[in-house]
Scaffold this motif. Structure first.
Motif, short mmCIF file in Angstrom:
data_model
loop_
_atom_site.label_atom_id
_atom_site.label_comp_id
_atom_site.label_asym_id
_atom_site.label_seq_id
_atom_site.Cartn_x
_atom_site.Cartn_y
_atom_site.Cartn_z
N LEU A 183 2.12 24.95 25.09
CA LEU A 183 0.99 24.95 24.17
C LEU A 183 0.02 23.85 24.56
O LEU A 183 0.40 22.68 24.67
N VAL A 184 -1.22 24.22 24.83
CA VAL A 184 -2.27 23.23 25.06
C VAL A 184 -3.28 23.36 23.92
O VAL A 184 -3.51 24.46 23.42
N ARG A 185 -3.84 22.26 23.49
CA ARG A 185 -4.73 22.32 22.34
C ARG A 185 -5.89 21.36 22.49
O ARG A 185 -5.81 20.37 23.23
N LYS A 186 -6.94 21.68 21.76
CA LYS A 186 -8.15 20.86 21.80
C LYS A 186 -8.72 20.78 20.39
O LYS A 186 -8.71 21.77 19.65
N ASP A 187 -9.23 19.62 20.05
CA ASP A 187 -9.77 19.38 18.71
C ASP A 187 -11.23 19.83 18.63
O ASP A 187 -12.04 19.44 19.47
N ASP A 188 -11.54 20.66 17.60
CA ASP A 188 -12.96 21.01 17.39
C ASP A 188 -13.52 20.32 16.15
O ASP A 188 -14.72 20.46 15.85
N GLY A 189 -12.68 19.59 15.41
CA GLY A 189 -13.14 18.87 14.23
C GLY A 189 -13.73 19.75 13.16
O GLY A 189 -14.37 19.26 12.23
N GLY A 190 -13.53 21.08 13.29
CA GLY A 190 -14.12 22.00 12.32
C GLY A 190 -15.55 22.38 12.65
O GLY A 190 -16.23 23.01 11.84
N HIS A 191 -16.02 22.05 13.85
CA HIS A 191 -17.41 22.34 14.26
C HIS A 191 -17.43 23.54 15.20
O HIS A 191 -16.78 23.53 16.25
N THR A 192 -18.22 24.55 14.84
CA THR A 192 -18.23 25.80 15.59
C THR A 192 -18.59 25.61 17.06
O THR A 192 -17.94 26.20 17.95
N GLU A 193 -19.61 24.78 17.34
CA GLU A 193 -20.02 24.60 18.73
C GLU A 193 -18.90 23.97 19.56
O GLU A 193 -18.74 24.28 20.75
N ASP A 194 -18.09 23.12 18.93
CA ASP A 194 -16.98 22.50 19.64
C ASP A 194 -15.84 23.49 19.85
O ASP A 194 -15.06 23.36 20.80
N THR A 195 -15.73 24.48 18.95
CA THR A 195 -14.72 25.53 19.15
C THR A 195 -15.00 26.29 20.44
O THR A 195 -14.11 26.50 21.26
N LEU A 196 -16.24 26.70 20.61
CA LEU A 196 -16.59 27.47 21.81
C LEU A 196 -16.51 26.62 23.06
O LEU A 196 -15.97 27.05 24.09
N ASN A 197 -17.02 25.38 23.00
CA ASN A 197 -16.97 24.51 24.18
C ASN A 197 -15.53 24.18 24.56
O ASN A 197 -15.18 24.18 25.74
N GLY A 198 -14.70 23.91 23.54
CA GLY A 198 -13.30 23.62 23.80
C GLY A 198 -12.57 24.80 24.40
O GLY A 198 -11.72 24.65 25.29
N THR A 199 -12.89 26.00 23.91
CA THR A 199 -12.26 27.21 24.44
C THR A 199 -12.63 27.41 25.90
O THR A 199 -11.76 27.70 26.74
N ARG A 200 -13.90 27.26 26.21
CA ARG A 200 -14.35 27.42 27.61
C ARG A 200 -13.64 26.41 28.52
O ARG A 200 -13.24 26.75 29.64
N GLN A 201 -13.49 25.18 28.03
CA GLN A 201 -12.86 24.15 28.85
C GLN A 201 -11.39 24.47 29.10
O GLN A 201 -10.90 24.35 30.23
N LEU A 202 -10.67 24.90 28.05
CA LEU A 202 -9.26 25.23 28.23
C LEU A 202 -9.08 26.46 29.12
O LEU A 202 -8.14 26.54 29.90
#
Length: 376
Positions: free
Chosen positions: A71-90
């Motif tokens: 399991l790898v994970r990334k924090d988006d802090g509840g911010h939509t733009e960080d969800t997409l950026n974090g997903t692209r990075q992973l």
């Protein structure tokens, strides 16, 4: 000449076959982008801990078809733009086979509308939102949908003679569908929504909503809100003298409420639960979960319904990988999931098919007692 007994050749052959199978074994990477900090951090981290619990258990047993899980994970802090950026990075760095454990109506909606799932041919298994989502390819829920939760609450209220209801909900693109579904349910059950109020998405700013319900005086209020927003609403509404019965959807977990609210404020609040209780052994899944927790020792976060849901999501992913056999792949994940028809995870049934990607219909109501504890 040294003679070799037949059983030795059979043993050597068996070991060679086993070695060839393990040589093709894969490390299955599961990626989560979720609020590990911020308003919903407790639930995001708990969901993650639940997934990790089950993956650890499977890995210790040798994996599935030799495949192990990371399991790898990334924090988006509840911010939509960080969800997409974090997903692209992973996706770029870790090459996951599947996404899991996402949070937030806007975040999931943006992920779907971005086209990233289609482009990368990757599925999302397990998410939490406060809206009624359309069934779309590649997005799989491991819980009952919000319509089922509202139905359960409304049917209970009408049964006890309460039919003037309020509806609290989060603003956003899915709000209209939620309100329409709720009004649909009320017509069917004989109840009425006499007051509606919303709050800004991604916040816990509920003061205006409190004012609406204080003026309208419904008999009960259904809260389709995040844990932070629900806690803020209960606190402010009770402090203002609000006396309506309060019913929350499953996103408002008791763990978050109990940290902020007094026992008096929490008394009588009911929450729709979409998984078996993680606090008592009332079935095979709950026993398995509790045994796993006990063996794990110290956990990152306390046991919770969100942790149980993460555990279920991991079981669904592992079952899909098992069904793909020796060569699991991103592309094969949707077909493996769609082949699940009422799979019994221990008294909790999961089933998918093309066009139906809400995996469960399980909903029960838990009521908080005067001591702040859950009673079913």
């Amino acid at each position: 000449m040294l003679q070799v007994r037949p059983w030795v050749w059979r043993a050597v052959g068996g070991m060679a076959l086993l070695a060839s199978q393990w040589a093709g074994a894969a490390q299955i990477v599961v990626a989560q982008v979720a609020p590990l900090t911020g308003l919903d951090a407790n639930q995001g981290r708990a969901y993650s801990a639940g997934m990790q619990l089950y993956f650890n258990q499977v890995n210790k047993a040798g994996g599935v078809n030799g495949h192990t899980f990371t399991l790898v994970r990334k924090d988006d802090g509840g911010h939509t733009e960080d969800t997409l950026n974090g997903t692209r990075q992973l996706l770029a760095d870790s090459r996951p086979m599947v996404l899991a454990g996402y949070f937030g109506s806007r975040s999931v909606a943006e992920l779907v509308s971005s086209g990233l799932l289609e482009k990368e041919k990757i599925a999302l298994v397990g998410y939490r939102t406060a809206e009624i989502r359309p069934e779309v390819p590649g997005v799989y829920s491991v819980r009952a949908n919000l319509r089922d939760e509202i139905n359960k609450i409304a049917e209970h209220l009408v049964t006890v003679g309460i039919n003037r209801l309020g509806l609290l909900y989060e603003e956003g693109p899915g709000a209209a569908a939620l309100v329409a579904a709720a009004e649909d349910t009320m017509k069917r059950t004989g109840a009425r929504i006499t007051a509606k109020a919303s709050y800004p998405a991604g916040t816990a700013s509920v003061k205006k909503a409190v004012d609406v319900f204080m003026a309208a005086q419904p008999q009960a209020i259904i809260m389709v809100a995040s844990g932070a927003a629900a806690a803020g609403f209960i606190e402010q509404y009770r402090s203002a003298g609000g006396a309506a019965q309060l019913f929350a959807h499953s996103g408002a977990d008791i763990e978050q409420l109990s940290k902020r609210l007094s026992e008096e404020q929490m008394q009588g609040v009911a929450i729709a639960q979409v998984t078996p209780s993680p606090y008592k052994i009332a079935g095979r899944l709950a026993k398995e979960f509790n045994d796993t927790v006990t063996k794990a020792g110290n956990l990152e976060v306390p046991v919770s319904y969100a942790m149980m849901e993460g555990y279920i999501a991991a079981k669904v992913i592992v079952e899909a990988v098992r069904r793909m056999g020796a060569k699991p792949s991103r592309e094969g994940m949707p077909a493996a999931l769609d082949s699940m028809d009422n799979v019994d995870l221990g008294g909790y049934l999961i089933g998918y098919r093309p066009g139906m990607r809400s995996g469960s219909r399980f909903v029960e109501l838990s009521i908080i007692s005067g001591t702040g504890r859950i009673r079913q």
